[in-house]
Design a protein around this motif. Structure first.
Motif, mmCIF file in Angstrom:
data_model
loop_
_atom_site.group_PDB
_atom_site.id
_atom_site.type_symbol
_atom_site.label_atom_id
_atom_site.label_comp_id
_atom_site.label_asym_id
_atom_site.label_seq_id
_atom_site.Cartn_x
_atom_site.Cartn_y
_atom_site.Cartn_z
ATOM 1 N N MET A 1 0.874 -1.175 0.086
ATOM 2 C CA MET A 1 0.043 0.031 -0.289
ATOM 3 C C MET A 1 0.965 1.364 0.014
ATOM 4 S SD MET A 1 -2.748 1.073 3.065
ATOM 5 C CE MET A 1 -3.164 2.840 3.096
ATOM 6 N N ASP A 2 0.703 2.247 -0.850
ATOM 7 C CA ASP A 2 1.380 3.553 -0.954
ATOM 8 C C ASP A 2 0.458 4.573 -0.426
ATOM 9 O OD1 ASP A 2 3.436 2.204 -2.226
ATOM 10 O OD2 ASP A 2 2.819 2.457 -4.110
ATOM 11 N N VAL A 3 1.132 5.489 0.391
ATOM 12 C CA VAL A 3 0.560 6.597 0.955
ATOM 13 C C VAL A 3 1.362 7.681 0.709
ATOM 14 C CG1 VAL A 3 -0.404 7.612 3.098
ATOM 15 C CG2 VAL A 3 -0.500 5.007 3.153
ATOM 16 N N ILE A 4 0.658 8.966 0.165
ATOM 17 C CA ILE A 4 1.358 9.948 -0.415
ATOM 18 C C ILE A 4 1.614 10.815 1.067
ATOM 19 C CG2 ILE A 4 1.541 12.168 -1.560
ATOM 20 C CD1 ILE A 4 1.717 9.466 -3.192
ATOM 21 N N VAL A 5 2.743 10.896 1.616
ATOM 22 C CA VAL A 5 3.020 11.899 2.898
ATOM 23 C C VAL A 5 4.051 12.940 2.386
ATOM 24 C CG1 VAL A 5 3.828 11.747 5.173
ATOM 25 C CG2 VAL A 5 2.914 9.404 4.053
ATOM 26 N N ASN A 6 3.675 14.187 2.936
ATOM 27 C CA ASN A 6 4.410 15.449 2.456
ATOM 28 C C ASN A 6 4.841 15.304 0.981
ATOM 29 O OD1 ASN A 6 4.218 16.029 5.310
ATOM 30 N ND2 ASN A 6 6.200 14.904 5.577
ATOM 31 N N GLY A 7 4.186 14.854 0.129
ATOM 32 C CA GLY A 7 3.984 14.974 -1.453
ATOM 33 C C GLY A 7 5.015 13.754 -1.855
ATOM 34 N N HIS A 8 5.461 12.688 -1.197
ATOM 35 C CA HIS A 8 6.088 11.867 -1.319
ATOM 36 C C HIS A 8 5.405 10.295 -1.146
ATOM 37 C CE1 HIS A 8 9.575 14.379 -2.469
ATOM 38 N NE2 HIS A 8 9.459 14.941 -1.458
ATOM 39 N N LYS A 9 5.630 9.230 -1.779
ATOM 40 C CA LYS A 9 5.203 8.023 -1.893
ATOM 41 C C LYS A 9 5.844 7.453 -0.665
ATOM 42 C CE LYS A 9 6.589 4.455 -3.958
ATOM 43 N NZ LYS A 9 7.031 3.402 -5.066
ATOM 44 N N THR A 10 4.868 6.680 0.175
ATOM 45 C CA THR A 10 5.647 6.192 1.539
ATOM 46 C C THR A 10 4.876 4.612 1.154
ATOM 47 O OG1 THR A 10 5.705 7.886 2.744
ATOM 48 C CG2 THR A 10 5.535 5.656 3.835
ATOM 49 N N PHE A 11 5.663 3.473 1.287
ATOM 50 C CA PHE A 11 5.481 2.240 1.252
ATOM 51 C C PHE A 11 5.149 1.758 2.804
ATOM 52 C CE2 PHE A 11 6.037 -2.373 1.347
ATOM 53 C CZ PHE A 11 5.037 -2.651 0.569
ATOM 54 N N HIS B 1 13.997 5.119 1.972
ATOM 55 C CA HIS B 1 14.346 3.837 2.428
ATOM 56 C C HIS B 1 13.588 2.911 1.374
ATOM 57 C CE1 HIS B 1 16.032 5.879 5.843
ATOM 58 N NE2 HIS B 1 16.780 4.716 6.480
ATOM 59 N N GLY B 2 14.256 1.901 0.900
ATOM 60 C CA GLY B 2 13.415 0.810 0.419
ATOM 61 C C GLY B 2 12.499 1.227 -0.650
ATOM 62 N N LYS B 3 11.332 1.307 -0.488
ATOM 63 C CA LYS B 3 10.286 1.514 -1.715
ATOM 64 C C LYS B 3 9.754 2.851 -1.269
ATOM 65 C CE LYS B 3 8.914 -3.360 -2.205
ATOM 66 N NZ LYS B 3 7.863 -4.299 -2.379
ATOM 67 N N SER B 4 10.154 3.699 -0.274
ATOM 68 C CA SER B 4 9.568 4.963 0.062
ATOM 69 C C SER B 4 10.476 5.916 -0.410
ATOM 70 C CB SER B 4 9.510 4.956 1.431
ATOM 71 O OG SER B 4 8.269 4.357 1.847
ATOM 72 N N ALA B 5 9.957 7.163 -1.353
ATOM 73 C CA ALA B 5 10.697 8.369 -1.302
ATOM 74 C C ALA B 5 10.545 9.156 -0.410
ATOM 75 C CB ALA B 5 9.689 8.606 -2.964
ATOM 76 N N GLY B 6 11.464 10.355 -1.028
ATOM 77 C CA GLY B 6 11.393 11.482 0.038
ATOM 78 C C GLY B 6 12.677 11.641 0.391
ATOM 79 N N SER C 1 19.362 1.283 -2.145
ATOM 80 C CA SER C 1 18.206 1.822 -2.551
ATOM 81 C C SER C 1 18.108 3.255 -2.653
ATOM 82 C CB SER C 1 16.797 1.374 -1.419
ATOM 83 O OG SER C 1 17.097 1.913 -0.238
ATOM 84 N N ASN C 2 19.038 3.895 -1.952
ATOM 85 C CA ASN C 2 19.273 5.285 -2.144
ATOM 86 C C ASN C 2 20.842 5.888 -2.321
ATOM 87 O OD1 ASN C 2 19.338 8.288 -1.669
ATOM 88 N ND2 ASN C 2 17.872 8.063 -0.014
ATOM 89 N N ARG C 3 20.986 6.169 -3.892
ATOM 90 C CA ARG C 3 22.082 6.581 -4.329
ATOM 91 C C ARG C 3 22.737 7.863 -3.872
ATOM 92 N NH1 ARG C 3 24.892 1.580 -5.259
ATOM 93 N NH2 ARG C 3 23.562 0.272 -6.765
ATOM 94 N N ARG C 4 21.786 8.648 -3.506
ATOM 95 C CA ARG C 4 21.782 9.934 -3.255
ATOM 96 C C ARG C 4 22.435 10.379 -1.601
ATOM 97 N NH1 ARG C 4 19.415 14.472 -1.439
ATOM 98 N NH2 ARG C 4 17.241 13.244 -1.482
ATOM 99 N N VAL C 5 21.696 9.536 -0.735
ATOM 100 C CA VAL C 5 22.207 9.864 0.416
ATOM 101 C C VAL C 5 22.529 8.407 1.237
ATOM 102 C CG1 VAL C 5 21.290 10.330 2.803
ATOM 103 C CG2 VAL C 5 20.361 11.689 0.836
#
Length: 268
Positions: A1-11, A61-66, A182-186
């Motif tokens: 289940m994906d939830v949009i939190v603060n404008g980003h997808k959270t798994f 982390h993992g499947k979550s953006a932001g 899963s996070n190449r930037r941070v």
């Protein structure tokens, strides 16, 4: 289940059941360089016994953006925002290690919204050795090996976890490498450790918590020894302490013990 939190997808893993706002909800928060999968047994049981479960991947982390949370306080604000986004008025919060500090701080920031607080493998202060902090930044794969050595007290889990032949060290190491990649930037490994090490408000936060608090501690835990939770236990208004024969990764080493402790606590 994906939830949009603060404008980003959270798994959010829901334990194989659809989310139903009419049911009570428990939010599960993982530790450093982990994801929702560390709660598989506990979340599936609760999801099939009358609860909504939202086992999250933290942002970045993992499947979550932001943006990955830089502090415990930032992560706690994210959890409260998740409740808003999922339209959950009140929830039980369950956190492991870094996630336990996040759950604690969220319960302090929004005490009226937390019905139960379960802290697994917790400590305060949750200091990280300078050598491990340095390694997580500059030699993360070596640091993953170090953490796995200190986080486990046995090689294989009981059959109720993942079945015969499962190798705890290997599985945990693979998970940590996957979350790091899963996070190449941070570098979420170093960011999580730094957030744990920098958190100074645990005792003050516990004094703001209104709900019952469960402490699930591993007698063989070298990362957060049971005695390190005592400052929080002393300040909890309504506390229950369960000690299990396990290391830091209690959900894998003592899956039934963690499940039964949570089941009985949430039923109260």
């Amino acid at each position: 289940m994906d939830v949009i939190v603060n404008g980003h997808k959270t798994f959010c893993y829901t334990g194989g059941k659809p989310f139903d706002p009419a049911k009570p909800t428990a939010v599960f928060i993982h530790g450093v360089l982990n994801d929702h999968s560390v709660w598989i047994l506990q979340t599936r049981y609760l999801a099939h016994h009358g609860w909504n479960v939202l086992a999250i991947d933290l942002p970045g982390h993992g499947k979550s953006a932001g943006e990955p949370p830089a502090t415990v306080e930032d992560a706690a604000r994210f959890v409260i925002a998740l409740l808003d986004a999922a339209q959950v008025g009140q929830a039980a919060l369950v956190g492991h290690s870094f996630g336990s500090l996040i759950a604690l701080e969220a319960a302090a920031q929004a005490p009226a919204r937390v019905t139960h607080l379960a802290l697994v493998g917790t400590a305060f202060p949750m200091k990280v050795s300078p050598a491990l902090l340095e390694a997580s930044l500059h030699q993360p794969l070596q640091a993953i090996d170090m953490v796995n050595t200190f986080s486990h007290s046995m090689l294989a889990p009981p059959p109720s976890m993942l079945g015969p032949g499962t190798w705890l060290y290997g599985g945990s190491r693979a998970l940590m490498r996957r979350v790091l990649a899963s996070n190449r930037r941070v570098n979420v490994f170093h960011a999580g450790f730094k957030a744990c090490d920098s958190y100074t408000d645990g005792e003050a936060a516990m004094e703001k918590v209104r709900c019952p608090v469960l402490f699930v501690l591993g007698t063989g835990d070298q990362m957060t020894p049971p005695r390190a939770a005592q400052p929080l236990i002393d300040r909890a208004r309504q506390s229950r302490v369960v000690r299990l024969a396990a290391g830091h990764q209690l959900m894998g080493e003592a899956p039934d013990g963690v499940l039964f402790a949570l089941r009985d606590f949430l039923a109260g």
